[in-house]
Design an enzyme around this catalytic site. Structure first.
Site: not given
Ligand code: MN
Ligand code: MN
Length: 263
Positions: A50, A61, A121, A129, A154, A249
């Site tokens: 990630d 992200d 998010h 976030h 995600e 994600e």
């Molecule tokens: Mn992530």
């Molecule tokens: Mn994330």
């Protein structure tokens, strides 16, 4: 692995938006390897990577899951399908509850279950976030996504007989500044300045700064800043029944023309 990802981000003109996560099996999120890492990934493991990029605080992200284990290929495929199902919903429906419903129903149709207490998010400048959460299950009374929202979806999927939720582990290797304030302690203030200049409120990991400190000193300073509520820490998140978890994600944005996938 983490350093390879992060140096590639820098080589391409970005900065890491947060410490690269390497989540093996039931370690679901918020595990950032340190320089004294001794763990070795096995072919049978399910490995989530990630990672995020920021430029001037604007965050993308994303994550992928890898395994050489034939037993878990279908888990990975189902998780990718759940992400795609969620993206298909967002193209015409901005109700966040419906995104969660699509993830949950895809997971179950494929014979798996989503992690119910992890969410996508919204992101904002220097905030990974931000205000809105996008759960991986249906929930009523959630806000709508709107034009100019930038957000990550995600899905995390695990086995049908798993607990299906995460608990917080004791390890903490991700931190962020809550607010920049002078403490009057030279060593603390220098660390705050170092982090603020490089990160503002974006997360960081001790691995990035430990070369400047004697062993153990950096963690002690971070603990002191946490006690003063100037720094927050993020505990490793672990699937409650110890079952492997897969995650995919993407970060995306809605503008007047529609959905744009950024990652
Ligand atoms: Mn992530
Ligand atoms: Mn994330």
């Amino acid at each position: 692995m983490a350093e390879k990802v992060e140096s590639e981000i820098v080589r391409r003109g970005g900065q890491p938006a947060f410490p690269t996560g390497v989540g093996v099996n039931e370690i679901t999120a918020h595990y950032a390897p340190q320089e004294d890492e001794t763990g070795v990934i096995q072919e049978s493991d399910v490995v989530k990577i990630d990672y995020g990029v920021h430029i001037d605080g604007y965050v993308a992200d994303t994550s992928i899951t890898l395994t050489e284990n034939p037993q878990y290929q279908s888990l990975l495929e189902a998780t990718e399908k759940a992400l795609q199902a969620a993206i298909d919903v967002v193209k015409h429906d901005r109700r966040i509850g419906e995104i969660g419903r699509a993830i949950d129903s895809t997971a179950k149709r494929e014979g798996f279950r989503p992690i119910s207490n992890l969410s996508g998010h919204t992101v904002q400048q220097y905030i990974v976030h931000a205000g809105k959460s996008i759960p991986n299950v249906y929930a009523p009374n959630l806000p709508m996504l709107k034009n100019d929202d930038v957000f990550a979806i995600e899905p995390f999927l695990t086995l049908a007989d798993a607990a299906g939720y995460i608990v917080e582990g004791s390890q903490e290797n991700i931190f962020s500044l809550v607010v920049r304030r002078k403490t009057g302690n030279k060593e603390l203030d220098e660390l705050m300045d170092l982090v603020w200049d490089a990160r503002k409120t974006l997360p960081f990991t001790p691995r990035w700064y430990s070369g400047r400190y004697k062993e153990g000193r950096l963690l002690a300073l971070l603990k002191e800043l946490e006690k003063r509520r100037l720094v927050r820490s993020y505990g490793t998140l672990i699937e409650a029944s110890g079952k492997p978890v897969a995650q995919f994600e993407h970060t995306m944005a809605i503008d007047e023309k529609g959905l744009v996938i950024l990652t």
